[in-house]
Design an enzyme around this catalytic site. Sequence first.
Site, PDB file in Angstrom:
ATOM      1  CD  GLU A  98      -3.217  -0.853   2.213  1.00 37.66           C
ATOM      2  OE1 GLU A  98      -3.196   0.075   2.856  1.00 37.66           O
ATOM      3  OE2 GLU A  98      -3.982  -1.807   1.965  1.00 37.66           O
ATOM      4  CD  GLU A 119      -3.884  -5.655   3.580  1.00 40.00           C
ATOM      5  OE1 GLU A 119      -4.875  -4.796   3.908  1.00 40.00           O
ATOM      6  OE2 GLU A 119      -2.708  -5.690   3.697  1.00 40.00           O
TER       7      GLU A 119
HETATM    8  C1  LIG Z   1      -6.238   1.611   7.533  1.00 31.23           C
HETATM    9  C2  LIG Z   1      -6.445  -0.066   7.631  1.00 31.23           C
HETATM   10  C3  LIG Z   1      -7.486  -0.180   8.883  1.00 31.23           C
HETATM   11  O1  LIG Z   1      -6.957  -0.013   9.834  1.00 31.23           O
HETATM   12  O2  LIG Z   1      -8.487  -0.355   8.443  1.00 31.23           O
HETATM   13  O3  LIG Z   1      -6.973  -0.579   6.468  1.00 31.23           O
HETATM   14  C4  LIG Z   1      -7.008  -1.752   6.469  1.00 31.23           C
HETATM   15  C5  LIG Z   1      -5.842  -2.605   6.617  1.00 31.23           C
HETATM   16  O4  LIG Z   1      -4.886  -2.161   5.823  1.00 31.23           O
HETATM   17  C6  LIG Z   1      -3.563  -2.797   6.082  1.00 31.23           C
HETATM   18  O5  LIG Z   1      -2.623  -2.833   5.027  1.00 31.23           O
HETATM   19  C7  LIG Z   1      -2.906  -2.100   7.039  1.00 31.23           C
HETATM   20  O6  LIG Z   1      -1.855  -2.728   7.574  1.00 31.23           O
HETATM   21  C8  LIG Z   1      -4.145  -2.587   8.364  1.00 31.23           C
HETATM   22  O7  LIG Z   1      -3.654  -2.133   9.411  1.00 31.23           O
HETATM   23  C9  LIG Z   1      -5.279  -2.116   8.056  1.00 31.23           C
HETATM   24  O8  LIG Z   1      -5.295  -0.530   7.957  1.00 31.23           O
END
Ligand SMILES: C[C@@]1(C(=O)O)OC[C@H]2O[C@@H](O)[C@H](O)[C@@H](O)[C@H]2O1
Length: 469
Positions: A163, A374
């Site tokens: 990301e 993810e």
């Molecule tokens: C911003 C956020 C969240 O907290 O919802 O998005 C979904 C998920 O994405 C991941 O790549 C991050 O490592 C994880 O911490 C999450 O981070």
Amino acid sequence: MKFSHDFLFGAASASYQIEGAWNEDGKGETNWDAFSKIPGKTFEGTNGDVAIDHYHRYKEDIQLMAEMGLESYRFSVSWARILPTGDGEINKKGLEFYNNVINECLKHSIVPFVTLYHWDLPLTLEKDGGWTNKRTAEAFVKYAEVCFRAFGDRVKHWITFNETVMFCGLGYLKGAHPPGIQNDEKKYFQATHYVFYAHAKAVEVYKNLKQYGEIGITHVFLPAYSVDGQEKNILAARHANEYETFWYYDPILKGEYPRYVVDQLKEKGWTPDWTEEELKTLKQNAGGNDFIGLNYYQPIRVEKMEEALLEQEHSRESSTLAPGNPSFDGVYRTVKMADKTYTKWGWEISPQGFLDGLHMLKGRYGDIKMYVTENGLGDEDPIIEGEIVDVPRIKYIEAHLKVIKQAIAEGIHLKGYYAWSVIDLLSWLNGFKKQYGFIYVDHQDQLNRKKKLSFHWYQHIIETRGEEL
Ligand SMILES: C[C@@]1(C(=O)O)OC[C@H]2O[C@@H](O)[C@H](O)[C@@H](O)[C@H]2O1
């Protein structure tokens, strides 16, 4: 119909969010170790000093994954455990930990899928300009090679970066992630370029090692759609796709940046200080990408912004990707729509948005192999008589797996699904409040693990290869 035998059912995590042991066994300090201790930066002052103590409990956690029948585990390596100062001496204890994790996965026939960078940068490099300094890109390539050589006999699936839009966007535009800079477009675009350059060089190194695994990168997939049929809003959605998707996917898969954005950056003085050698490296290594990883949570619905953008003062709350915010350049804003459904954090739930977006990607990039690296529901899970009854998560994942099955039937080259997250873990901006896992972690009782309802549901889906979806 079942998912094919070579489709991987997985789940994911990230080093800073699960490991803890932030200063153990020779690990160097990271940007997040420092940033999370600045008052006000994280939710309720949470940080990854302990996280969920996976560093000491990885065997128990991988045993649970095996009980779930997990076919593949996506996890990230903390760069500062391997090279504590970023590009100095190797820390053998760091290599030992990840060798143990990899061997534990293989003992349970779980395919390790390794992310090299999931936002935790050695502090030495952050202090020296981070991703706006080419030194960091060059240090990453050295770090990647150390990992390829140490683990590449057993690890055959590599993701370079997770990301980029998040750690660059939150680091240099919104200031919610390290280095905490707001509204610096020049630094933002420069940082993304050095990440893409580092990725291309890592691909080159990996291919030259002839380890015959696969390598790619994972991006947020945030397809933008107009709120209506008005020309101005359709153009706003195109603008959003150019900056949020094509700026990220083109330099990787085409080896060049989207002309639409390049021309506008030139007008605004935001063009990265790139060299011909760097641009040539992108071009020469684009063909070396074996896959693209998509982190899909939601689409965005956009409308043209009519009023001028005032200098934005960002906060952690305005950085959690909920709709209603203007784009960094004020061209569009995201909109929460009455006829859509949303999570508690305001993220739209739209499997159809994913399917439509996948066809958009195929139209632009052809038949590139893709993994959903993810997807999951961030929620505050209901606990009923001591059981975690996370039915909303089951419904969310079920709906997205159904659409993934449909996409494959429609010719999309999708070869795996990694739920975020395998276990409840630390959220960068939401502490331990926003849960994603199939496994609950009890912060009131020694971080003890407990299987949620969704653990048993996913176990059944894997066992039956999703036949009933
Ligand atoms: C911003 C956020 C969240 O907290 O919802 O998005 C979904 C998920 O994405 C991941 O790549 C991050 O490592 C994880 O911490 C999450 O981070």
